[in-house]
Design a protein around this motif. Sequence first.
Motif, PDB file in Angstrom:
ATOM      1  N   UNK A 154     -20.607 -29.009 105.611  1.00 40.26           N
ATOM      2  CA  UNK A 154     -21.730 -28.780 106.522  1.00 40.26           C
ATOM      3  C   UNK A 154     -21.497 -29.437 107.879  1.00 40.26           C
ATOM      4  N   UNK A 155     -20.895 -30.623 107.873  1.00 39.55           N
ATOM      5  CA  UNK A 155     -20.658 -31.314 109.137  1.00 39.55           C
ATOM      6  C   UNK A 155     -19.575 -30.620 109.957  1.00 39.55           C
ATOM      7  N   UNK A 156     -18.583 -30.047 109.292  1.00 35.04           N
ATOM      8  CA  UNK A 156     -17.570 -29.265 110.009  1.00 35.04           C
ATOM      9  C   UNK A 156     -18.201 -28.022 110.618  1.00 35.04           C
ATOM     10  N   UNK A 157     -19.067 -27.355 109.857  1.00 37.80           N
ATOM     11  CA  UNK A 157     -19.748 -26.164 110.372  1.00 37.80           C
ATOM     12  C   UNK A 157     -20.608 -26.509 111.581  1.00 37.80           C
ATOM     13  N   UNK A 158     -21.251 -27.670 111.534  1.00 38.90           N
ATOM     14  CA  UNK A 158     -22.075 -28.107 112.660  1.00 38.90           C
ATOM     15  C   UNK A 158     -21.229 -28.265 113.921  1.00 38.90           C
ATOM     16  N   UNK A 159     -20.058 -28.850 113.782  1.00 41.17           N
ATOM     17  CA  UNK A 159     -19.173 -29.022 114.935  1.00 41.17           C
ATOM     18  C   UNK A 159     -18.642 -27.683 115.440  1.00 41.17           C
ATOM     19  N   UNK A 160     -18.271 -26.812 114.523  1.00 37.00           N
ATOM     20  CA  UNK A 160     -17.727 -25.506 114.917  1.00 37.00           C
ATOM     21  C   UNK A 160     -18.774 -24.685 115.665  1.00 37.00           C
ATOM     22  N   UNK A 161     -20.000 -24.655 115.142  1.00 35.67           N
ATOM     23  CA  UNK A 161     -21.059 -23.883 115.792  1.00 35.67           C
ATOM     24  C   UNK A 161     -21.368 -24.434 117.177  1.00 35.67           C
ATOM     25  N   UNK A 162     -21.333 -25.758 117.302  1.00 37.63           N
ATOM     26  CA  UNK A 162     -21.625 -26.363 118.601  1.00 37.63           C
ATOM     27  C   UNK A 162     -20.520 -26.053 119.608  1.00 37.63           C
ATOM     28  N   UNK A 163     -19.279 -26.035 119.142  1.00 35.70           N
ATOM     29  CA  UNK A 163     -18.155 -25.802 120.052  1.00 35.70           C
ATOM     30  C   UNK A 163     -18.075 -24.353 120.509  1.00 35.70           C
ATOM     31  N   UNK A 164     -18.262 -23.406 119.580  1.00 34.07           N
ATOM     32  CA  UNK A 164     -18.009 -22.004 119.893  1.00 34.07           C
ATOM     33  C   UNK A 164     -19.264 -21.206 120.220  1.00 34.07           C
ATOM     34  N   UNK A 165     -20.449 -21.776 120.004  1.00 33.31           N
ATOM     35  CA  UNK A 165     -21.672 -21.017 120.234  1.00 33.31           C
ATOM     36  C   UNK A 165     -21.863 -20.644 121.693  1.00 33.31           C
ATOM     37  N   UNK A 166     -22.663 -19.609 121.913  1.00 37.74           N
ATOM     38  CA  UNK A 166     -22.922 -19.142 123.270  1.00 37.74           C
ATOM     39  C   UNK A 166     -23.964 -19.983 123.977  1.00 37.74           C
ATOM     40  N   UNK A 167     -24.139 -19.738 125.247  1.00 34.92           N
ATOM     41  CA  UNK A 167     -25.075 -20.521 126.040  1.00 34.92           C
ATOM     42  C   UNK A 167     -26.522 -20.163 125.805  1.00 34.92           C
ATOM     43  N   UNK A 168     -26.789 -18.989 125.240  1.00 38.06           N
ATOM     44  CA  UNK A 168     -28.169 -18.550 125.020  1.00 38.06           C
ATOM     45  C   UNK A 168     -28.554 -18.630 123.547  1.00 38.06           C
ATOM     46  N   UNK A 169     -27.996 -19.607 122.847  1.00 40.41           N
ATOM     47  CA  UNK A 169     -28.306 -19.878 121.446  1.00 40.41           C
ATOM     48  C   UNK A 169     -27.778 -18.813 120.493  1.00 40.41           C
ATOM     49  N   UNK A 170     -27.034 -17.817 121.000  1.00 39.62           N
ATOM     50  CA  UNK A 170     -26.509 -16.806 120.093  1.00 39.62           C
ATOM     51  C   UNK A 170     -25.203 -17.295 119.477  1.00 39.62           C
ATOM     52  N   UNK A 171     -24.880 -16.726 118.321  1.00 43.33           N
ATOM     53  CA  UNK A 171     -23.646 -17.083 117.646  1.00 43.33           C
ATOM     54  C   UNK A 171     -22.497 -16.264 118.205  1.00 43.33           C
ATOM     55  N   UNK A 172     -21.331 -16.866 118.262  1.00 46.98           N
ATOM     56  CA  UNK A 172     -20.141 -16.176 118.736  1.00 46.98           C
ATOM     57  C   UNK A 172     -19.007 -16.355 117.738  1.00 46.98           C
ATOM     58  N   UNK A 173     -18.028 -15.488 117.858  1.00 56.58           N
ATOM     59  CA  UNK A 173     -16.872 -15.566 116.968  1.00 56.58           C
ATOM     60  C   UNK A 173     -16.075 -16.828 117.276  1.00 56.58           C
ATOM     61  N   UNK A 174     -15.636 -17.505 116.227  1.00 60.45           N
ATOM     62  CA  UNK A 174     -14.785 -18.677 116.402  1.00 60.45           C
ATOM     63  C   UNK A 174     -13.368 -18.192 116.688  1.00 60.45           C
ATOM     64  N   UNK A 175     -12.922 -18.413 117.893  1.00 62.00           N
ATOM     65  CA  UNK A 175     -11.693 -17.791 118.364  1.00 62.00           C
ATOM     66  C   UNK A 175     -10.432 -18.414 117.773  1.00 62.00           C
ATOM     67  N   UNK A 176     -10.497 -19.656 117.385  1.00 60.59           N
ATOM     68  CA  UNK A 176      -9.315 -20.366 116.889  1.00 60.59           C
ATOM     69  C   UNK A 176      -9.665 -21.047 115.570  1.00 60.59           C
ATOM     70  N   UNK A 177      -8.712 -21.067 114.646  1.00 59.83           N
ATOM     71  CA  UNK A 177      -8.932 -21.740 113.368  1.00 59.83           C
ATOM     72  C   UNK A 177      -9.239 -23.217 113.592  1.00 59.83           C
ATOM     73  N   UNK A 178     -10.100 -23.752 112.738  1.00 55.05           N
ATOM     74  CA  UNK A 178     -10.479 -25.152 112.872  1.00 55.05           C
ATOM     75  C   UNK A 178      -9.297 -26.085 112.655  1.00 55.05           C
ATOM     76  N   UNK A 179      -8.351 -25.681 111.821  1.00 57.43           N
ATOM     77  CA  UNK A 179      -7.152 -26.485 111.609  1.00 57.43           C
ATOM     78  C   UNK A 179      -6.379 -26.648 112.914  1.00 57.43           C
TER      79      UNK A 179
END
Length: 326
Positions: A155-180
């Motif tokens: 869950x904490x990894x997902x929180x970081x990923x969503x914060x890094x890759x999310x859009x500016x208007x609160x919408x979700x965006x595709x994670x462009x690069x693997x977390x590894x």
Amino acid sequence: MSGCSIRQDRGQAVNISHLLFADDTIVFCEAKKDHLSYLSWILFWFEAASGLKINLDKSEIIPVGEVEDLDELAAELGCRVGQLPATYLGLPLGVPNKVVFAWDGVEERMRRRLALWKRQYISKRGRTTLIKSTMASIPLYQMSLFCMPKSVAKRMVKLQRDFLWGGGNMEKKVHLVKWEVVCGDKDKGGLGLRKLAPLNKVLLGKWIWRFACAKDALWKEMLKAKYGQEDFGWSTKKANGAFGVGVWKEILKESAWCWDNISFKVGKGTKVRFWTDPWCGSLVLAQNFPHLFGMATFKNATVEEMWDQNFGHGVWDLRFLRDFND
């Protein structure tokens, strides 16, 4: 006041009456009215001598096991009644090992720090910096002592990923690069973010090194009294039992890789084995010279026992099962 006695079987006990850190104090005593009376008088004379005031409204009496007349004991001291699990210095007390809810506070603070609305005003570089500062402060304290459950780490990894890759208007965006890849070193194309699982292992494993290096630390004396020690005092014995050993048992699971990456600097040589310990740099003589080790008379001899000081400045006295004629 008898305090808390810690010992293994019939071994020497370590008695602890209180623990102090800054302005936080925890006192151990038996659930007897006279013990609470003595403690009340101690606190009274402390206030009279120091001019300080103890805030009993923020203090509480926490029973361990079944305690009779608990309200009467609390009234004797003038504080409220608490219960386990509790929190002391930011860490959970009386919580079963590996339970998920023990990490609720850490997760909540992480979510507040990495709130999704903040990414509307921060660039990708700023988000990376905020993630790094958050990871360097909020979870490290608890991760340094407890093994993080996999579900919490996910869950904490997902929180970081969503914060890094999310859009500016609160919408979700595709994670462009693997977390590894994102967690890789910068010179390898990553952003240098920390992976939670390896970080947790390193923080837990550091206690293995601390136990070996510490001399008169109280926490080490407590562990020695509870579990005993082996290997010339470099480590404790295996933590057995079903209750009260979970934290140290998890830490001991990191022993193997820790000792594989530790080498000894020889002093007197009384606590370092000649053949099986890495004291010649990172070399273990038994592995580099297996035939000689197989013929050694004393395979567990220390460096001191293999050094003969009766000849000049001293010579090695390597003893084998037979002489070598060829």
